[in-house]
Design an enzyme around this catalytic site. Structure first.
Site, PDB file in Angstrom:
ATOM      1  N   GLU A  84      -3.975  -9.689   1.182  1.00 32.60           N
ATOM      2  CA  GLU A  84      -4.559  -9.562   2.528  1.00 32.60           C
ATOM      3  C   GLU A  84      -6.074  -9.620   2.419  1.00 32.60           C
ATOM      4  O   GLU A  84      -6.662  -8.877   1.627  1.00 32.60           O
ATOM      5  CB  GLU A  84      -4.218  -8.211   3.182  1.00 32.60           C
ATOM      6  CG  GLU A  84      -2.892  -8.089   3.826  1.00 32.60           C
ATOM      7  CD  GLU A  84      -2.759  -6.745   4.541  1.00 32.60           C
ATOM      8  OE1 GLU A  84      -3.795  -6.064   4.746  1.00 32.60           O
ATOM      9  OE2 GLU A  84      -1.640  -6.370   4.886  1.00 32.60           O
ATOM     10  N   GLU A 107       0.815  -1.214   0.000  1.00 27.96           N
ATOM     11  CA  GLU A 107       0.000   0.000   0.000  1.00 27.96           C
ATOM     12  C   GLU A 107       0.854   1.271   0.000  1.00 27.96           C
ATOM     13  O   GLU A 107       0.508   2.282   0.606  1.00 27.96           O
ATOM     14  CB  GLU A 107      -0.988  -0.020   1.166  1.00 27.96           C
ATOM     15  CG  GLU A 107      -1.932  -1.200   1.079  1.00 27.96           C
ATOM     16  CD  GLU A 107      -2.920  -1.288   2.224  1.00 27.96           C
ATOM     17  OE1 GLU A 107      -2.987  -0.344   3.029  1.00 27.96           O
ATOM     18  OE2 GLU A 107      -3.630  -2.304   2.313  1.00 27.96           O
TER      19      GLU A 107
END
Length: 559
Positions: free
Chosen positions: A494, A397
């Site tokens: 994730e 991210e």
């Protein structure tokens, strides 16, 4: 009083995907480092301080009425070495920065919050606050941890507090830290003593780059009384004179969870040329040589104890044995700290698990010269047990958090390929982010240099998604990122569901909800996802969703 968090999101479950802000971003990985007081500077280090005073910035509980109470922070003290020069102090006016806006909803109903825009004209560093729950006793928290490979001088800001006439003020100090040799140094942690279980407020440094920050207009339905809704600033748009990321770069502030907003127009898919080691199979979800044989492909694993300190090898070995017993085939690791490579690698090899290795990119940025990145690459090259590795993930991210521009991230992936390739790694590469980051602009520089496309997808942060719909939601997001990268095979790095936290529309946290969500993901797409996470993480900040600590999947998987 319950707190809700609202951000920009697009919610499409079937036949599409949703762009969503993400609470996690693994800032907590470096937050953990700020809580780790096992390694501090040796006495021969020298510090030179300068100080900037700012407004009081304590985080307080949501108000019980429309009048916000006066915050009562836990008073902490910071032991400091004797400075070698007289400190200089500068008083500044409070800066206007894009911090989340609290809105109070006193009764059930539908509320409309208008868009708000703030323009930051110059890089602004302010004192923010982070909270952490600690048991009774003495605790060392906060500070700035850095790793140096040789004797060096470091100049960095850090946050602390000062008390004068009973008034607690947050303070940013700049210290020149002289370290005589290689090692890990924690600069100016805060020590606090509490008589019982207490939520302690710790000041943190938060930096905002120049840009136009917007909190989008939000319409939300509230079903309970006295709910506080936080509308965060989720975008920054300003022409950049140099290829620098222009989104905010918070270092440890709690992240918000998303809520509905109109879906942004999706950029056209770019058909990139094949990367160096293309995965076999056609696009969309899965394909190629990656993924599991059954419903359990991989589990995220970070070797931290509940207090945030590093686990021993025997503790890691016991954890990995449990994960293997539940028919998982691989572990995803994020970085190289805490002896992750030798300890987790040895346990994985012992119990027949593969590894998804990671290069963590944090607030120092995405530049190849970043010493934290260089240290991780060096550790991987020294370890080089490539026979255990299925995939290398460069950045977690990093785009969403503003640590990299698209081109900077692409350059880092190319640099990592060159470095690890010279040490013998020939496997595939990727990066992982949330869908909104992929949809924010032209991703072709990154798509051109990765072998598979990956996303972190947490259905809990889509207000329309029930636990039983989590699997379809994850699949829709992976379909979307695959299309953006020209149909490359897509994988989820994730996904999971928290066992505690606030309700986000139809998405409510809880033990039965987690079991239902994980069962849905297993059934729909288990062979192509990495479940998050192995255990709860009590050392993390609970976040605005009050869910950050409770993603452990032990109840759902029965270990």
């Amino acid at each position: 009083m319950k707190a809700a968090v609202v951000a920009a999101a697009a919610a499409v479950l079937a036949g599409g995907a949703s762009a969503h802000s993400h609470r996690h971003a693994h800032k907590a990985l470096f937050q953990k480092r700020s809580l780790n007081d096992t390694e501090v500077c040796v006495p021969t280090c020298t510090t030179i301080y300068s100080t900037i005073y700012g407004e009081e910035t304590w985080i307080q509980p949501p108000p019980k009425s429309t009048e916000a109470p006066v915050p009562v922070p836990v008073i902490t003290t910071t032991p400091e070495p004797e400075p070698v020069v007289v400190p200089t102090t500068t008083t500044t006016e409070p800066a206007i920065v894009p911090t989340p806006i609290p809105q109070i909803c006193p009764t059930p109903g539908t509320y409309t919050f208008p868009a708000t825009t703030i323009v930051v004209t110059e890089t602004t560093t302010v004192c923010a606050a982070s909270t952490t729950e600690v048991p009774s006793g003495t605790h060392t928290l906060g500070g700035v941890t850095t790793v140096v490979e040789t004797a060096t001088e470091i100049v960095c800001p850090y946050a602390t507090t000062e008390v004068e006439n009973g008034v607690v003020t947050s303070v940013i100090k700049t210290t020149t830290f002289v370290c005589p040799s290689a090692g890990t140094y924690t600069i100016a942690p805060i020590t606090t003593v509490v008589p019982s279980v207490t939520t302690v407020v710790v000041p943190v440094v938060t930096t905002y780059c120049p840009g136009t920050y917007t909190a989008p207009a939000v319409v939300t339905t509230i079903t309970e009384t006295n709910v506080v809704v936080y509308c965060p600033f989720t975008s920054s748009e300003i022409p950049a004179p140099t290829p620098q990321a222009v989104t905010p770069k918070p270092q440890a502030a709690p992240e918000p969870a998303p809520a509905p907003a109109p879906a942004p127009e999706k950029p056209k898919a770019v058909a990139p040329p094949p990367a160096s080691t293309p995965a076999k199979g056609k696009g969309s979800v899965g394909g190629g040589k990656l993924g599991g044989k059954g419903k359990h492909w991989a589990m995220t694993y970070t070797p931290f104890r509940p207090d945030g300190h590093c686990k021993t090898y025997s503790e890691v070995d016991a954890d990995v044995k449990i994960i293997a017993s539940k028919n998982f085939e691989a572990l995803r690791i994020y970085s190289t700290d805490c002896d992750t490579l030798p300890n987790v690698g040895a346990a994985a090899e012992k119990y027949g698990l593969r590894l998804i290795i990671g290069l963590f990119v944090g607030s120092p940025g995405c530049d190849n010269g970043n010493p934290t990145i260089a240290q991780q690459i060096s550790a991987l090259k020294e370890w080089k047990k490539w026979h255990l590795v299925d995939l290398c993930v460069v950045g977690n991210e990093a785009l969403f958090n503003g640590y990299c521009s698209v081109q900077q991230l692409a350059d880092l992936i190319v640099h990592t390929k060159k470095e690890l390739g010279s040490a013998g790694y020939t496997g595939p590469y990727t990066t992982t982010d949330v869908l909104s980051a992929f949809e924010a602009g032209d991703m072709s520089p990154v798509c051109n240099v990765i072998d598979v496309v990956s996303a972190n997808v947490h259905a809990y942060f889509n207000y329309q998604t029930t636990p039983g719909q989590a699997g379809k939601f994850v699949r829709s997001q992976l379909d979307a990122v695959s299309k953006i990268c020209g149909g490359k095979p897509s994988y989820c790095m994730e996904t999971g569901w928290p066992t505690s936290g606030v309700c986000n529309g139809a998405a409510c946290a809880g033990v039965p909800q987690q079991k239902e969500a994980i069962a849905s993901i297993e059934q729909e797409i288990g062979q192509s996802v990495v479940f998050f996470s192995f255990r709860d993480d009590p050392w993390k900040n609970p976040g605005a969703c009050n869910c950050e600590r409770s993603w452990g999947s032990d109840k759902a998987f029965g270990y």
